[in-house]
Structures are given as structure tokens and as C-alpha cells.
Scaffold this motif. Structure first.
Motif, PDB file in Angstrom:
ATOM      1  N   VAL A  56       0.855  -1.198   0.000  1.00  0.00           N
ATOM      2  CA  VAL A  56       0.000   0.000   0.000  1.00  0.00           C
ATOM      3  C   VAL A  56       0.888   1.243   0.000  1.00  0.00           C
ATOM      4  CG1 VAL A  56      -1.991  -1.052   1.132  1.00  0.00           C
ATOM      5  CG2 VAL A  56      -0.204  -0.009   2.546  1.00  0.00           C
TER       6      VAL A  56
ATOM      7  N   ALA B  96      -2.696  -2.679  -5.513  1.00  0.00           N
ATOM      8  CA  ALA B  96      -2.049  -3.229  -4.310  1.00  0.00           C
ATOM      9  C   ALA B  96      -0.826  -4.047  -4.691  1.00  0.00           C
ATOM     10  CB  ALA B  96      -3.036  -4.079  -3.520  1.00  0.00           C
TER      11      ALA B  96
ATOM     12  N   TYR C 209      -7.590  -1.023   7.732  1.00  0.00           N
ATOM     13  CA  TYR C 209      -8.479  -1.592   6.715  1.00  0.00           C
ATOM     14  C   TYR C 209      -8.098  -1.099   5.329  1.00  0.00           C
ATOM     15  CZ  TYR C 209     -11.404  -3.222  10.482  1.00  0.00           C
ATOM     16  OH  TYR C 209     -11.852  -3.885  11.588  1.00  0.00           O
ATOM     17  N   ILE C 210      -8.231  -1.986   4.349  1.00  0.00           N
ATOM     18  CA  ILE C 210      -8.193  -1.515   2.962  1.00  0.00           C
ATOM     19  C   ILE C 210      -9.537  -1.883   2.319  1.00  0.00           C
ATOM     20  CG2 ILE C 210      -5.665  -1.617   2.728  1.00  0.00           C
ATOM     21  CD1 ILE C 210      -5.914  -4.143   1.095  1.00  0.00           C
TER      22      ILE C 210
ATOM     23  N   VAL D 106     -11.725  -1.966  -1.200  1.00  0.00           N
ATOM     24  CA  VAL D 106     -11.389  -2.088  -2.615  1.00  0.00           C
ATOM     25  C   VAL D 106     -12.572  -1.610  -3.451  1.00  0.00           C
ATOM     26  CG1 VAL D 106     -10.728  -3.665  -4.449  1.00  0.00           C
ATOM     27  CG2 VAL D 106      -9.883  -4.043  -2.128  1.00  0.00           C
TER      28      VAL D 106
ATOM     29  N   GLY E 199      -8.061   8.600   6.529  1.00  0.00           N
ATOM     30  CA  GLY E 199      -8.034   7.650   5.418  1.00  0.00           C
ATOM     31  C   GLY E 199      -7.686   8.346   4.125  1.00  0.00           C
TER      32      GLY E 199
ATOM     33  N   SER F  49      -5.016   4.849  -2.011  1.00  0.00           N
ATOM     34  CA  SER F  49      -3.646   4.340  -2.015  1.00  0.00           C
ATOM     35  C   SER F  49      -3.349   3.908  -3.445  1.00  0.00           C
ATOM     36  CB  SER F  49      -3.554   3.133  -1.080  1.00  0.00           C
ATOM     37  OG  SER F  49      -2.372   2.411  -1.312  1.00  0.00           O
TER      38      SER F  49
ATOM     39  N   VAL G  32      -7.683   0.932  -4.110  1.00  0.00           N
ATOM     40  CA  VAL G  32      -7.568   0.735  -2.668  1.00  0.00           C
ATOM     41  C   VAL G  32      -7.802   2.053  -1.922  1.00  0.00           C
ATOM     42  CG1 VAL G  32      -5.933   0.177  -0.821  1.00  0.00           C
ATOM     43  CG2 VAL G  32      -5.973  -1.201  -2.899  1.00  0.00           C
TER      44      VAL G  32
ATOM     45  N   LEU H 175      -7.331   3.366   2.093  1.00  0.00           N
ATOM     46  CA  LEU H 175      -6.846   3.004   3.430  1.00  0.00           C
ATOM     47  C   LEU H 175      -7.704   3.670   4.487  1.00  0.00           C
ATOM     48  CD1 LEU H 175      -3.018   3.839   3.050  1.00  0.00           C
ATOM     49  CD2 LEU H 175      -4.184   1.705   2.497  1.00  0.00           C
TER      50      LEU H 175
ATOM     51  N   TYR I  23     -13.605  -5.454   1.495  1.00  0.00           N
ATOM     52  CA  TYR I  23     -12.547  -4.880   2.343  1.00  0.00           C
ATOM     53  C   TYR I  23     -11.754  -5.969   3.039  1.00  0.00           C
ATOM     54  CZ  TYR I  23     -15.550  -5.836   6.363  1.00  0.00           C
ATOM     55  OH  TYR I  23     -16.316  -6.467   7.296  1.00  0.00           O
TER      56      TYR I  23
ATOM     57  N   LYS J 204      -8.939  -6.504   6.520  1.00  0.00           N
ATOM     58  CA  LYS J 204      -8.176  -5.951   7.642  1.00  0.00           C
ATOM     59  C   LYS J 204      -6.749  -6.452   7.454  1.00  0.00           C
ATOM     60  CE  LYS J 204      -8.357  -5.361  12.595  1.00  0.00           C
ATOM     61  NZ  LYS J 204      -9.015  -5.741  13.839  1.00  0.00           N
TER      62      LYS J 204
END
Ligand code: PMV
Length: 314
Positions: A10, A105, A181-182, A184, A269, A272, A279, A281, A301, A303
Motif C-alpha cells: 500500500v 495493491a 483496513y483496505i 477495494v 483515510g 492508495s 484501494v 486506506l 474490504y 483488515k
């Protein structure tokens, strides 16, 4: 049998500005690509659970995997470079990814570097992380025409990295972050198209150079906050970085809505990577509430935690 994990990457701070000489901060995460190599009597590559769409021609009883040419192009180039360097190998490579491709990513970098690393171990060769990073970058250059060295370096070396693109240089930071967390979001446009749009904006509007400048100085502040483990500072700088990227036209309404809804439950947040989805964040204050927001918006998403190592045998 050899099994390698090459982590996804990331961008914590500084994407886009990194194209114009400023440093960026990137980190490897505990989701990525697994490559197994088992010696056998022929060279075979099998992919498991790598999402692909199939088109079926009933008259010919033939199926075609859409988008797979590109995926296999990375594998082809990695195998060819590996063979040139470490000799030919008859083996079965099995590739699994626990991140969807094309989201920003670094899955293509992780596939390239993962195949190279697994090949070297299967051939009984030790390759250092910097050579691996260079080779991985060559694979991406061959397949994509242009590629930043950021993703291949990060997935090879691992950890939290400060990266300058040209001339290429990096520094490993002694920093950590709690799990985050990401999300998507489906991406609108490729990295190449989005980078080209930002360049066009910079050519058209001279004030836009100030945005790049501001991102550059924000990265320096974020570096200090990362070392101090100051989450309030990092969250605030993530928001600032995101809005500066918004000024460059790469943050869309879906991201604004997500950050707005998650705001009470996160430090901050940002997107990314290249943006326009991909992505996002989220640095959580209250994880369960963040998960509720993400689910209510219907986002995929994960973690994730930062990893300390790059591509390595597991
Ligand atoms: O979205 P990604 O993972 O392809 O990242 C792109 C990062 C940029 O800074 C926008 C471009 C680059 O080459 O560094």
C-alpha cells in the motif's frame, strides 16, 4: 517443495508526487501472492483462485480466460529472466493470490517477484533482495512498457519504506502501524491513464505544481509521525494527502462518501495508489464500526497488518 509469499503493497503517502521527484512512503501488507514450486518432469504453471472471467464458445467446446494473457505475461517474463540467470528448471509453479488483481495493491509486482524468488529457491540459488527488486522491475517494464520501481522494490524488501523514484533510492523506516483496513473500490482507468491525466493537468495549470510541492512536504511530516507512532497525526495527514490528491482529480465521489461515513470511527483515510477507486486506506479508531460502514456501503474490504519482510519462503 518451495513456497514463497510475496506481499501486496500500500502507498501510505506521496503517490503521484513521487512521479515528480518527491519521496513516497509505502508498506508491505500480510495479503499478497503465494507461489509454490515443485520440481517435476515439465514446466507447468497453475493458478488457483486468481479471479478471471471466462468466455465459452459452445460450438468449439472451448473456453478463453479474459485478461489472463496479461497475467501470464508477467509469469512468462519472470520465468524467462530466471532461466537466463539460474538455468532451466522443470517444475510445477502454483500461484494463489488473496488480493484481487488490478486494484493498485501491487499484485502484478508480487506475482513477478514471487515467481522469481520461488524459481531461485527451487534452483538452489540465493538471490539478495536488491537484485530481486531490480529483476522484478525489469519484468514489469517488459510487460507494461513503463513501471515505477516502487512496487517491485517494496514487495522484494518489505516493511515501511521511503522511496524516491528517479534516481531510484530507498530507505527502510523503523516504523510500525496497528492493523488497518483496505477497502477495494472498482477502479475507473488504469494507472497509466490516471498518471497521464495528472501530467496533463500539471501542463495546463501551473498552480497544480503547488499541490505536488505540498504533498512532498506532507510526506516529510508523515515520516516523522510514523517514527513517533502518532496515529492522530498520521490520520490527519492521510486526510490532507487525500484532499491534495483530490485537487489532482484522482479522488472520486465514492471515496468521499466512504471517508465521510467512516469519519467518526477512523483517525483518517486516503486512496492508495493511482486513485479513481482502487484501494482506500482506513486507519481505525473503532474497527467494528468501520466494518459496519464498509459492509453497509457494500465494499469489499480486508483488515491488514504491515509485514516486516518482503518475498520469502514460508
Ligand atoms: O495504483 P498503483 O499501485 O499502480 O500506484 C501508482 C502510483 C503512482 O504514484 C500514481 C504512479 C507511480 O508510478 O508511482
Amino acid at each position: 517443495m518451495v513456497k514463497v509469499f510475496a506481499p501486496g503493497v500500500v502507498k501510505l503517502f506521496g503517490e503521484h508526487a513521487v512521479v515528480y521527484g518527491r519521496p513516497a512512503l509505502a508498506a508491505t501488507i500480510d495479503r499478497g501472492v503465494y507461489v509454490e514450486c515443485e520440481k517435476g518432469d515439465r514446466l507447468v504453471v497453475e493458478t488457483v483462485g486468481v479471479p478471471a472471467s471466462l468466455r465459452y464458445f459452445p460450438e468449439e467446446k472451448r473456453a478463453e480466460a479474459l485478461g489472463s494473457e496479461r497475467f501470464f505475461a508477467y509469469i512468462d517474463a519472470a520465468l524467462r529472466f530466471a532461466e537466463e540467470l539460474w538455468g532451466s528448471l522443470r517444475a510445477r509453479f502454483t500461484i494463489k493470490s488473496d488480493l484481487p488483481p488490478g486494484i493498485g495493491a501491487a499484485t502484478s509486482a508480487a506475482v513477478s517477484v514471487g515467481v522469481l524468488k520461488a524459481y531461485s529457491l527451487c534452483a538452489g540459488v540465493e538471490v539478495d533482495v536488491y537484485s530481486l527488486a531490480k529483476l522484478g522491475h525489469r519484468v514489469e517494464l517488459e510487460v507494461q512498457g513503463i513501471a515505477s520501481p516502487m512496487d517491485t522494490a517494496a514487495t522484494s524488501i518489505g516493511g515501511v519504506l521511503k522511496i524516491w523514484a528517479s534516481p531510484f533510492r530507498l530507505e527502510r523506516l523503523n516504523a510500525s502501524l496497528p492493523p488497518f483496513y483496505i477497502a477495494v473500490l472498482p477502479r475507473v482507468g488504469t494507472t497509466r491513464e490516471i498518471v497521464a491525466d495528472v501530467k496533463a493537468l500539471l501542463d495546463r495549470r501551473r498552480s497544480a505544481a503547488n499541490v505536488i510541492e505540498a504533498i512532498g512536504s506532507l510526506v516529510e511530516e508523515a515520516h516523522a509521525c510514523l517514527l513517533a507512532g502518532d496515529l492522530e497525526c498520521l490520520g490527519e495527514l492521510m486526510y490532507m494527502n487525500n484532499w491534495l490528491l483530490g485537487a489532482l482529480g484522482v479522488v472520486d465521489g465514492r471515496v468521499v462518501t466512504l471517508l465521510d461515513m467512516a469519519k467518526p470511527f477512523i483517525y483518517g483515510g486516503k486512496i492508495s495508489g493511482a486513485g479513481r477507486g482502487g484501494v482506500v486506506l482506513l486507519l481505525p479508531r473503532e474497527g467494528t464500526m468501520v466494518e459496519r460502514v464498509l459492509s453497509s456501503l457494500g465494499h469489499v474490504y480486508y483488515k491488514v497488518s504491515i509485514t516486516e519482510t518482503g518475498a520469502a519462503a514460508v
